[in-house]
Scaffold this motif. Structure first.
Motif, PDB file in Angstrom:
ATOM      1  N   LEU A  73       0.769  -1.219  -0.051  1.00  0.00           N
ATOM      2  CA  LEU A  73      -0.009  -0.051  -0.089  1.00  0.00           C
ATOM      3  C   LEU A  73       0.851   1.394  -0.163  1.00  0.00           C
ATOM      4  O   LEU A  73       0.450   2.062  -0.787  1.00  0.00           O
ATOM      5  CB  LEU A  73      -0.809  -0.143   1.174  1.00  0.00           C
ATOM      6  CG  LEU A  73      -2.167  -1.079   1.268  1.00  0.00           C
ATOM      7  CD1 LEU A  73      -2.960  -0.954   2.535  1.00  0.00           C
ATOM      8  CD2 LEU A  73      -3.130  -0.913   0.089  1.00  0.00           C
ATOM      9  N   GLY A  74       2.203   1.068   0.697  1.00  0.00           N
ATOM     10  CA  GLY A  74       2.850   2.318   0.725  1.00  0.00           C
ATOM     11  C   GLY A  74       3.381   2.540  -0.614  1.00  0.00           C
ATOM     12  O   GLY A  74       3.828   3.828  -1.277  1.00  0.00           O
ATOM     13  N   LEU A  75       3.731   1.527  -1.538  1.00  0.00           N
ATOM     14  CA  LEU A  75       4.192   1.775  -2.864  1.00  0.00           C
ATOM     15  C   LEU A  75       3.361   2.465  -3.604  1.00  0.00           C
ATOM     16  O   LEU A  75       3.340   3.214  -4.344  1.00  0.00           O
ATOM     17  CB  LEU A  75       4.463   0.411  -3.534  1.00  0.00           C
ATOM     18  CG  LEU A  75       5.582  -0.247  -3.047  1.00  0.00           C
ATOM     19  CD1 LEU A  75       5.860  -1.811  -3.599  1.00  0.00           C
ATOM     20  CD2 LEU A  75       6.901   0.601  -3.598  1.00  0.00           C
ATOM     21  N   PHE A  76       1.793   2.364  -3.473  1.00  0.00           N
ATOM     22  CA  PHE A  76       0.766   2.821  -4.212  1.00  0.00           C
ATOM     23  C   PHE A  76       0.974   4.387  -3.694  1.00  0.00           C
ATOM     24  O   PHE A  76       0.689   5.448  -4.543  1.00  0.00           O
ATOM     25  CB  PHE A  76      -0.493   2.363  -4.041  1.00  0.00           C
ATOM     26  CG  PHE A  76      -0.679   0.899  -4.843  1.00  0.00           C
ATOM     27  CD1 PHE A  76      -0.878   1.184  -6.192  1.00  0.00           C
ATOM     28  CD2 PHE A  76      -0.648  -0.395  -4.216  1.00  0.00           C
ATOM     29  CE1 PHE A  76      -1.021  -0.068  -6.939  1.00  0.00           C
ATOM     30  CE2 PHE A  76      -0.883  -1.387  -5.018  1.00  0.00           C
ATOM     31  CZ  PHE A  76      -0.950  -1.240  -6.495  1.00  0.00           C
ATOM     32  N   ALA A  77       1.066   4.559  -2.349  1.00  0.00           N
ATOM     33  CA  ALA A  77       0.985   6.023  -2.137  1.00  0.00           C
ATOM     34  C   ALA A  77       2.204   6.715  -2.280  1.00  0.00           C
ATOM     35  O   ALA A  77       1.982   8.080  -3.186  1.00  0.00           O
ATOM     36  CB  ALA A  77       0.797   5.951  -0.298  1.00  0.00           C
ATOM     37  N   HIS A  78       3.223   6.013  -2.519  1.00  0.00           N
ATOM     38  CA  HIS A  78       4.493   6.755  -3.016  1.00  0.00           C
ATOM     39  C   HIS A  78       4.158   6.923  -4.469  1.00  0.00           C
ATOM     40  O   HIS A  78       4.861   8.164  -5.023  1.00  0.00           O
ATOM     41  CB  HIS A  78       5.801   5.766  -2.821  1.00  0.00           C
ATOM     42  CG  HIS A  78       7.097   6.381  -3.247  1.00  0.00           C
ATOM     43  ND1 HIS A  78       7.569   7.597  -2.498  1.00  0.00           N
ATOM     44  CD2 HIS A  78       7.829   6.090  -4.213  1.00  0.00           C
ATOM     45  CE1 HIS A  78       8.739   7.683  -3.032  1.00  0.00           C
ATOM     46  NE2 HIS A  78       9.036   6.917  -4.097  1.00  0.00           N
ATOM     47  N   ALA A  79       3.712   6.091  -5.185  1.00  0.00           N
ATOM     48  CA  ALA A  79       3.418   6.426  -6.746  1.00  0.00           C
ATOM     49  C   ALA A  79       2.784   7.449  -6.821  1.00  0.00           C
ATOM     50  O   ALA A  79       2.868   8.432  -7.810  1.00  0.00           O
ATOM     51  CB  ALA A  79       3.114   5.041  -7.348  1.00  0.00           C
ATOM     52  N   MET A  80       1.575   7.733  -6.003  1.00  0.00           N
ATOM     53  CA  MET A  80       0.765   8.802  -6.303  1.00  0.00           C
ATOM     54  C   MET A  80       1.370  10.212  -5.722  1.00  0.00           C
ATOM     55  O   MET A  80       0.997  11.211  -6.499  1.00  0.00           O
ATOM     56  CB  MET A  80      -0.399   8.722  -5.608  1.00  0.00           C
ATOM     57  CG  MET A  80      -1.363   7.680  -6.167  1.00  0.00           C
ATOM     58  SD  MET A  80      -2.809   7.339  -5.541  1.00  0.00           S
ATOM     59  CE  MET A  80      -2.578   6.652  -3.881  1.00  0.00           C
ATOM     60  N   THR A  81       2.141  10.233  -4.641  1.00  0.00           N
ATOM     61  CA  THR A  81       2.706  11.463  -4.367  1.00  0.00           C
ATOM     62  C   THR A  81       3.861  11.873  -4.996  1.00  0.00           C
ATOM     63  O   THR A  81       3.964  13.242  -4.967  1.00  0.00           O
ATOM     64  CB  THR A  81       2.838  11.317  -2.557  1.00  0.00           C
ATOM     65  OG1 THR A  81       3.964  10.312  -2.520  1.00  0.00           O
ATOM     66  CG2 THR A  81       1.679  10.980  -1.911  1.00  0.00           C
ATOM     67  N   ASN A  82       4.867  10.870  -5.318  1.00  0.00           N
ATOM     68  CA  ASN A  82       5.908  11.323  -5.925  1.00  0.00           C
ATOM     69  C   ASN A  82       6.291  10.364  -7.312  1.00  0.00           C
ATOM     70  O   ASN A  82       7.126   9.443  -7.086  1.00  0.00           O
ATOM     71  CB  ASN A  82       7.018  11.435  -4.834  1.00  0.00           C
ATOM     72  CG  ASN A  82       8.280  12.311  -5.341  1.00  0.00           C
ATOM     73  OD1 ASN A  82       8.437  12.269  -6.582  1.00  0.00           O
ATOM     74  ND2 ASN A  82       9.253  12.298  -4.632  1.00  0.00           N
ATOM     75  N   PRO A  83       5.660  10.600  -8.265  1.00  0.00           N
ATOM     76  CA  PRO A  83       5.790   9.655  -9.470  1.00  0.00           C
ATOM     77  C   PRO A  83       7.252   9.689 -10.037  1.00  0.00           C
ATOM     78  O   PRO A  83       7.549   8.570 -10.330  1.00  0.00           O
ATOM     79  CB  PRO A  83       4.685  10.143 -10.437  1.00  0.00           C
ATOM     80  CG  PRO A  83       3.988  11.182  -9.707  1.00  0.00           C
ATOM     81  CD  PRO A  83       4.791  11.719  -8.451  1.00  0.00           C
TER      82      PRO A  83
END
Length: 164
Positions: A73-83
């Motif tokens: 889930l953190g990977l998805f959040a990281h992808a959305m916040t800092n692509p």
């Protein structure tokens, strides 16, 4: 008085005879309660007699699955916040050699496989439900009588006269 003992003796005999065909429900319930209490006592002893080290190891054993789920889930959040940063990290993962991916897959598979195998082996199999009717009545086979077969086995006699 002798008549009363005779009548009561017949009643006890009838009760004992009926328990051959229909199990004593009260005795079954008492045995089930005794088994339940024994299991609860074993669990209580297992979890109350542990040391601080045991608590730490139990806590560490519970970490991998939640960490992997939250990490994904953190990977998805990281992808959305800092692509752009996410793209750089994923590009770095693409340079990991295949044998290392195979090793990671084997480690994760063995971890979860061993854990699943442990739980599978620890599970107590449920006993098959037995019928209260005589076996011959169920199968239609007049020779299928567990009590007679046991008697033949214990006495060493052969039921050859049944086949004649």
């Amino acid at each position: 008085m002798g008549m009363m003992k005779t009548i009561l003796g017949i009643g006890k005999t009838a009760k004992d005879l009926s328990e051959v065909f229909v199990a004593n429900r009260t005795a079954q319930d008492e045995n089930a309660l005794d088994r339940f209490r024994a299991v609860q006592l074993a669990y209580r002893q297992e979890f109350t007699s542990s040391t601080r080290f045991d608590h730490i190891v139990n806590g560490l054993n519970r970490l991998p699955r939640p960490l992997m789920a939250l990490g994904t889930l953190g990977l998805f959040a990281h992808a959305m916040t800092n692509p752009s940063s996410f793209a750089v990290r994923m590009d770095g993962l693409s340079h990991v050699p295949d044998p290392l991916w195979w090793l990671l897959g084997a480690v994760v598979s063995f971890y979860f496989g061993a854990r699943e195998l442990h739980h599978f082996r620890a599970k107590v199999p449920k006993r098959a439900v037995t019928s209260t009717r005589p076996q011959g009545a169920i199968s239609g086979d007049a020779h299928a009588n567990a009590a007679l077969e046991e008697w033949y086995a214990l006495s060493g006699k052969s039921p050859d006269w049944l086949d004649e």
